[in-house]
Design a protein around this motif. Structure first.
Motif, PDB file in Angstrom:
ATOM      1  N   LYS A 514      23.971  -9.653 -12.834  1.00 26.22           N
ATOM      2  CA  LYS A 514      24.423  -8.324 -13.270  1.00 26.22           C
ATOM      3  C   LYS A 514      23.435  -7.241 -12.835  1.00 26.22           C
ATOM      4  CE  LYS A 514      25.978  -5.704 -17.286  1.00 26.22           C
ATOM      5  NZ  LYS A 514      25.226  -4.503 -16.858  1.00 26.22           N
ATOM      6  N   ALA A 515      22.124  -7.546 -12.908  1.00 25.71           N
ATOM      7  CA  ALA A 515      21.112  -6.573 -12.488  1.00 25.71           C
ATOM      8  C   ALA A 515      21.236  -6.272 -11.002  1.00 25.71           C
ATOM      9  CB  ALA A 515      19.721  -7.110 -12.803  1.00 25.71           C
ATOM     10  N   LEU A 516      21.536  -7.302 -10.189  1.00 20.79           N
ATOM     11  CA  LEU A 516      21.717  -7.085  -8.751  1.00 20.79           C
ATOM     12  C   LEU A 516      22.972  -6.254  -8.482  1.00 20.79           C
ATOM     13  CD1 LEU A 516      20.771 -10.637  -7.391  1.00 20.79           C
ATOM     14  CD2 LEU A 516      19.479  -8.524  -7.070  1.00 20.79           C
ATOM     15  N   GLU A 517      24.031  -6.492  -9.258  1.00 14.11           N
ATOM     16  CA  GLU A 517      25.253  -5.692  -9.113  1.00 14.11           C
ATOM     17  C   GLU A 517      25.024  -4.246  -9.533  1.00 14.11           C
ATOM     18  OE1 GLU A 517      28.007  -7.844 -11.468  1.00 14.11           O
ATOM     19  OE2 GLU A 517      28.317  -9.461 -10.000  1.00 14.11           O
ATOM     20  N   ASP A 518      24.172  -4.054 -10.543  1.00 15.28           N
ATOM     21  CA  ASP A 518      23.862  -2.693 -10.987  1.00 15.28           C
ATOM     22  C   ASP A 518      23.106  -1.914  -9.919  1.00 15.28           C
ATOM     23  OD1 ASP A 518      25.108  -3.195 -13.371  1.00 15.28           O
ATOM     24  OD2 ASP A 518      23.244  -3.661 -14.470  1.00 15.28           O
ATOM     25  N   VAL A 519      22.356  -2.649  -9.099  1.00 20.35           N
ATOM     26  CA  VAL A 519      21.628  -1.976  -8.020  1.00 20.35           C
ATOM     27  C   VAL A 519      22.607  -1.279  -7.077  1.00 20.35           C
ATOM     28  CG1 VAL A 519      20.166  -2.341  -5.993  1.00 20.35           C
ATOM     29  CG2 VAL A 519      19.654  -3.540  -8.114  1.00 20.35           C
ATOM     30  N   LEU A 520      23.769  -1.904  -6.834  1.00 26.16           N
ATOM     31  CA  LEU A 520      24.743  -1.358  -5.882  1.00 26.16           C
ATOM     32  C   LEU A 520      25.249   0.018  -6.308  1.00 26.16           C
ATOM     33  CD1 LEU A 520      26.815  -4.627  -5.250  1.00 26.16           C
ATOM     34  CD2 LEU A 520      25.009  -3.663  -3.819  1.00 26.16           C
ATOM     35  N   SER A 521      25.355   0.219  -7.596  1.00 28.03           N
ATOM     36  CA  SER A 521      25.889   1.491  -8.098  1.00 28.03           C
ATOM     37  C   SER A 521      24.815   2.406  -8.677  1.00 28.03           C
ATOM     38  CB  SER A 521      26.945   1.214  -9.180  1.00 28.03           C
ATOM     39  OG  SER A 521      26.381   0.451 -10.248  1.00 28.03           O
ATOM     40  N   SER A 522      23.566   2.072  -8.492  1.00 28.93           N
ATOM     41  CA  SER A 522      22.486   2.875  -9.070  1.00 28.93           C
ATOM     42  C   SER A 522      22.215   4.123  -8.239  1.00 28.93           C
ATOM     43  CB  SER A 522      21.217   2.037  -9.169  1.00 28.93           C
ATOM     44  OG  SER A 522      20.778   1.655  -7.869  1.00 28.93           O
ATOM     45  N   ASP A 523      21.588   5.101  -8.877  1.00 28.59           N
ATOM     46  CA  ASP A 523      21.244   6.346  -8.181  1.00 28.59           C
ATOM     47  C   ASP A 523      20.202   6.107  -7.098  1.00 28.59           C
ATOM     48  OD1 ASP A 523      22.958   7.709  -9.834  1.00 28.59           O
ATOM     49  OD2 ASP A 523      21.398   8.260 -11.285  1.00 28.59           O
ATOM     50  N   VAL A 524      19.255   5.179  -7.372  1.00 27.37           N
ATOM     51  CA  VAL A 524      18.222   4.931  -6.375  1.00 27.37           C
ATOM     52  C   VAL A 524      18.820   4.319  -5.114  1.00 27.37           C
ATOM     53  CG1 VAL A 524      17.646   2.610  -7.228  1.00 27.37           C
ATOM     54  CG2 VAL A 524      15.894   3.956  -6.058  1.00 27.37           C
ATOM     55  N   ALA A 525      19.936   3.543  -5.269  1.00 26.90           N
ATOM     56  CA  ALA A 525      20.584   2.952  -4.095  1.00 26.90           C
ATOM     57  C   ALA A 525      21.305   4.010  -3.267  1.00 26.90           C
ATOM     58  CB  ALA A 525      21.561   1.869  -4.530  1.00 26.90           C
ATOM     59  N   ASP A 530      18.872   0.854   2.240  1.00 27.71           N
ATOM     60  CA  ASP A 530      18.545  -0.564   2.404  1.00 27.71           C
ATOM     61  C   ASP A 530      18.698  -1.349   1.105  1.00 27.71           C
ATOM     62  OD1 ASP A 530      16.311   0.870   1.363  1.00 27.71           O
ATOM     63  OD2 ASP A 530      15.022  -0.849   1.806  1.00 27.71           O
ATOM     64  N   LEU A 531      18.610  -0.680  -0.037  1.00 30.09           N
ATOM     65  CA  LEU A 531      18.675  -1.385  -1.318  1.00 30.09           C
ATOM     66  C   LEU A 531      20.034  -2.039  -1.558  1.00 30.09           C
ATOM     67  CD1 LEU A 531      16.641   1.014  -3.667  1.00 30.09           C
ATOM     68  CD2 LEU A 531      15.890  -1.052  -2.487  1.00 30.09           C
ATOM     69  N   PRO A 532      21.181  -1.351  -1.327  1.00 29.68           N
ATOM     70  CA  PRO A 532      22.478  -2.030  -1.506  1.00 29.68           C
ATOM     71  C   PRO A 532      22.634  -3.237  -0.586  1.00 29.68           C
ATOM     72  CG  PRO A 532      22.777   0.343  -1.399  1.00 29.68           C
ATOM     73  CD  PRO A 532      21.365   0.079  -1.014  1.00 29.68           C
ATOM     74  N   ASN A 533      22.127  -3.110   0.641  1.00 28.90           N
ATOM     75  CA  ASN A 533      22.235  -4.221   1.591  1.00 28.90           C
ATOM     76  C   ASN A 533      21.419  -5.435   1.123  1.00 28.90           C
ATOM     77  OD1 ASN A 533      23.849  -2.649   3.280  1.00 28.90           O
ATOM     78  ND2 ASN A 533      22.073  -1.855   4.418  1.00 28.90           N
ATOM     79  N   LEU A 534      20.207  -5.165   0.591  1.00 27.25           N
ATOM     80  CA  LEU A 534      19.387  -6.259   0.076  1.00 27.25           C
ATOM     81  C   LEU A 534      20.036  -6.917  -1.139  1.00 27.25           C
ATOM     82  CD1 LEU A 534      15.764  -4.787   0.312  1.00 27.25           C
ATOM     83  CD2 LEU A 534      16.667  -6.734   1.588  1.00 27.25           C
ATOM     84  N   ALA A 535      20.616  -6.116  -2.023  1.00 27.58           N
ATOM     85  CA  ALA A 535      21.270  -6.665  -3.218  1.00 27.58           C
ATOM     86  C   ALA A 535      22.467  -7.532  -2.831  1.00 27.58           C
ATOM     87  CB  ALA A 535      21.703  -5.528  -4.136  1.00 27.58           C
ATOM     88  N   LYS A 536      23.255  -7.073  -1.864  1.00 27.20           N
ATOM     89  CA  LYS A 536      24.398  -7.863  -1.396  1.00 27.20           C
ATOM     90  C   LYS A 536      23.929  -9.174  -0.767  1.00 27.20           C
ATOM     91  CE  LYS A 536      27.384  -3.870  -0.451  1.00 27.20           C
ATOM     92  NZ  LYS A 536      28.057  -3.073   0.601  1.00 27.20           N
ATOM     93  N   LYS A 537      22.824  -9.102  -0.002  1.00 25.17           N
ATOM     94  CA  LYS A 537      22.295 -10.310   0.636  1.00 25.17           C
ATOM     95  C   LYS A 537      21.849 -11.326  -0.418  1.00 25.17           C
ATOM     96  CE  LYS A 537      18.796 -11.807   3.987  1.00 25.17           C
ATOM     97  NZ  LYS A 537      17.675 -11.361   4.873  1.00 25.17           N
ATOM     98  N   ALA A 538      21.210 -10.846  -1.480  1.00 23.37           N
ATOM     99  CA  ALA A 538      20.759 -11.744  -2.545  1.00 23.37           C
ATOM    100  C   ALA A 538      21.946 -12.385  -3.261  1.00 23.37           C
ATOM    101  CB  ALA A 538      19.887 -10.969  -3.541  1.00 23.37           C
ATOM    102  N   LEU A 539      22.971 -11.601  -3.562  1.00 18.22           N
ATOM    103  CA  LEU A 539      24.146 -12.141  -4.254  1.00 18.22           C
ATOM    104  C   LEU A 539      24.871 -13.169  -3.401  1.00 18.22           C
ATOM    105  CD1 LEU A 539      25.472  -8.812  -5.848  1.00 18.22           C
ATOM    106  CD2 LEU A 539      24.604 -10.818  -7.092  1.00 18.22           C
ATOM    107  N   SER A 540      24.995 -12.879  -2.121  1.00 18.74           N
ATOM    108  CA  SER A 540      25.693 -13.816  -1.225  1.00 18.74           C
ATOM    109  C   SER A 540      24.880 -15.092  -1.027  1.00 18.74           C
ATOM    110  CB  SER A 540      25.963 -13.156   0.126  1.00 18.74           C
ATOM    111  OG  SER A 540      24.741 -12.805   0.769  1.00 18.74           O
ATOM    112  N   ALA A 541      23.539 -14.996  -1.027  1.00 21.84           N
ATOM    113  CA  ALA A 541      22.685 -16.178  -0.835  1.00 21.84           C
ATOM    114  C   ALA A 541      22.883 -17.179  -1.961  1.00 21.84           C
ATOM    115  CB  ALA A 541      21.225 -15.749  -0.748  1.00 21.84           C
ATOM    116  N   PHE A 542      22.996 -16.680  -3.173  1.00 21.66           N
ATOM    117  CA  PHE A 542      23.181 -17.586  -4.307  1.00 21.66           C
ATOM    118  C   PHE A 542      24.643 -17.970  -4.499  1.00 21.66           C
ATOM    119  CE2 PHE A 542      19.098 -15.588  -5.296  1.00 21.66           C
ATOM    120  CZ  PHE A 542      18.336 -16.706  -5.597  1.00 21.66           C
ATOM    121  N   ALA A 543      25.562 -17.135  -4.006  1.00 19.27           N
ATOM    122  CA  ALA A 543      26.996 -17.457  -4.113  1.00 19.27           C
ATOM    123  C   ALA A 543      27.330 -18.635  -3.214  1.00 19.27           C
ATOM    124  CB  ALA A 543      27.844 -16.253  -3.752  1.00 19.27           C
ATOM    125  N   GLY A 544      26.668 -18.707  -2.052  1.00 17.56           N
ATOM    126  CA  GLY A 544      26.925 -19.804  -1.125  1.00 17.56           C
ATOM    127  C   GLY A 544      26.383 -21.104  -1.646  1.00 17.56           C
TER     128      GLY A 544
END
Length: 544
Positions: A514-525, A530-544
């Motif tokens: 959930k914290a990684l998903e929150d990064v995608l919609s955060s103001d800092v992202a 690069d932050l949304p891309n890193l968060a997506k990469k982390a989520l996909s790494a564990f999803a696989g």
């Protein structure tokens, strides 16, 4: 040499001011030599040879410094009697004290003899003997420091005088800039001034010393002469005093260097034992003193260089014993010293002890158990050695511990990586500062770079702690993009280690996902792409 001298002084060719052959020390000296020479070679021990050699060279001193030689010969004879009669008193301590005193002589031969004889007795040297060496070093260091107490003040005075000269130069420069404009004003002022001049004849001339009364001039010379002579003599005495003081300081430094030769011999001959380990913290403290410069500092460094290159079979110090004595002293040096070089030497000494512990055979006795019921491994023991340093690094904002020390720890000892990772992970969810948490993130990233299976077994704990920290960062008013980025990278590294070890990717805890998903919609992202891309990469790494 002594036999030839004896035949010379007993002949009628010389008139002796003092007949040393009538001295009690001389008779005792030759009695011992005759006794030792009369023993069969097979019955003579190394200690017998050592005493004879010391007696002979002490006898040579009778022709140079008789009063000093008499005192030394008496002490040597008393020590010899204790050794010969198998006295329970510590004759080796007396013998060592004599050898140390020989180092103060200018004779290079005597110093070499002292070093040779020290090799004979150093193998049986106990803690008291080692303390004698350290006391001699400490006393010499105190004498140097006491003589140098006034030197900083002199330097300050010189600096102040230099600053005064600089200020005067600056004032002169400022005055010279306005010189032209001020000249006119001064001329006007001079014109308006009324100067009272004594009545003199119109044909008055400048004063000429040739017109002065010779008797008056002679009286003036007689009055000022002693003052100038005293001033000149004072400057000569002051210069001689400073030179003598500098020579004494150099001699004491050289005396310390010669004592350090004993330390080097002790470590080389005996190895890394409980007795020699007492010297290491003392050498570190000695090296950190302001008076320890030049040859003294270099000699200490060379001793440590030889120590770190020592063969493993000479590392006989038991780890449990080291934890009570040596390790706490080395930890204090690292925590308190401001000298980076001294800290590195202390760290290397700890690494040496840990290496010895990891490479030693397993004890046959039953292993102790921790509070959790699990027997601690040797990796746990190594981690425990550095725990207070790690706690200070992550918990003290004014810490003097360098993060690279922990990096070296995990690089050198694979067995300590998992215990270090477990300890550091606890800081991510503790009440420590954000700076400490980011230091912990950096250490975990370094540990994960080695892709160890024991470290991967802690993935669940690391990912859970990571989710808690990431949520706190995003909840802040102005989260740092760097902090968010490093947290996400840590999660990606955990996945990369699992892939490298060909292990299934660990399950991503729901709070962390959930914290990684929150990064995608955060103001800092929104501000940093690069932050949304890193968060997506982390989520996909564990999803696989």
């Amino acid at each position: 040499l002594l036999s030839s001298s004896l035949s010379l002084v007993t002949s009628d060719a010389l008139t002796l001011i003092v007949d040393i052959t009538q001295e009690e020390e001389w008779r005792l000296f030759w009695a011992v030599i005759d006794e030792e020479e009369g023993k069969p070679l097979e019955e003579r021990t190394e200690e017998n040879w050592a005493f004879e050699l010391l007696f002979l060279h002490s006898g040579v001193l009778l022709f140079e410094e008789q009063s000093h030689a008499n005192a030394i010969l008496n002490d040597v004879h008393a020590c010899y009697e204790k050794q010969k009669n198998s006295s329970t008193e510590n004759w080796r301590g007396v013998f060592l004290d004599l050898l140390i005193s020989l180092l103060s002589f200018e004779s290079a031969l005597l110093r070499k003899i002292a070093a040779t004889l020290f090799k004979v007795i150093c193998k049986d040297l106990d803690s008291d003997g080692v303390s004698l060496i350290m006391d001699a070093l400490e006393n010499a260091s105190k004498e140097i420091e006491s003589e140098s107490e006034g030197e900083p003040e002199d330097e300050d005075e010189e600096n102040e005088s230099e600053n005064d000269d600089e200020d005067e130069d600056e004032e002169e420069d400022e005055d010279s800039e306005d010189e032209d404009s001020e000249d006119d004003e001064e001329d006007d002022e001079v014109e308006g001034m009324q100067i009272d001049i004594p009545n003199q004849d119109d044909d008055s001339e400048d004063i000429d010393l040739s017109d002065a009364d010779e008797e008056e001039l002679k009286k003036e010379d007689d009055r000022l002469g002693p003052a100038f002579t005293s001033l000149t003599q004072f400057k000569k005495d002051e210069k001689a005093f400073k030179k003598e003081k500098a020579v004494k300081k150099v001699k004491r430094v050289h005396f310390q260097v010669k004592i350090l030769d004993f330390v080097d011999i002790l470590i080389e001959e005996v190895g890394f034992t409980a007795a020699t380990m007492e010297v290491v913290p003392f050498l570190l403290k000695l090296a950190s003193k302001p008076s320890s410069v030049g040859p003294l500092y270099e000699r200490i460094l060379s001793i440590f260089k030889g120590l770190f290159a020592m063969k493993s079979e000479k590392l006989t110090l038991q780890f449990d014993e080291a934890k009570k004595t040596a390790i706490p002293e080395l930890q204090k040096v690292i925590l308190k010293s401001t000298n980076k070089k001294i800290q590195q030497l202390a760290s290397q000494s700890l690494f040496l002890l840990c290496k010895k512990h990891l490479n030693s055979p397993e004890p046959k006795k039953k292993k102790r158990k921790s509070s959790a019921g699990k027997a601690p491994t040797r990796g746990d023991d190594v981690c425990e050695v550095f725990r207070c340093l790690l706690d200070d690094l992550l918990g003290n904002k004014n810490t003097r511990v360098d993060k690279n020390l922990i990096f070296q720890l995990v690089e050198r000892f694979a067995d300590a990586r998992a215990p270090v990772a477990l300890l550091v992970t606890s800081y991510l969810t503790s009440d420590s500062s954000l700076f400490a948490k980011m230091q912990a993130i950096a250490i975990l990233q370094r540990v994960l770079a080695f892709a160890d299976a024991p470290v991967l077994s802690l993935a669940d704990k690391m990912l859970s702690a990571l989710g808690v920290l990431l949520s706190k960062l995003l909840a802040a008013d102005n989260p740092s993009p760097h902090h968010v980025r490093e947290c996400i990278k840590l999660g990606i590294k955990v996945s990369a280690v699992a892939q490298k070890l060909e292990s299934p990717a660990p399950a991503l805890p729901k709070p962390t996902a959930k914290a990684l998903e929150d990064v995608l919609s955060s103001d800092v992202a929104m501000k940093y792409n690069d932050l949304p891309n890193l968060a997506k990469k982390a989520l996909s790494a564990f999803a696989g």
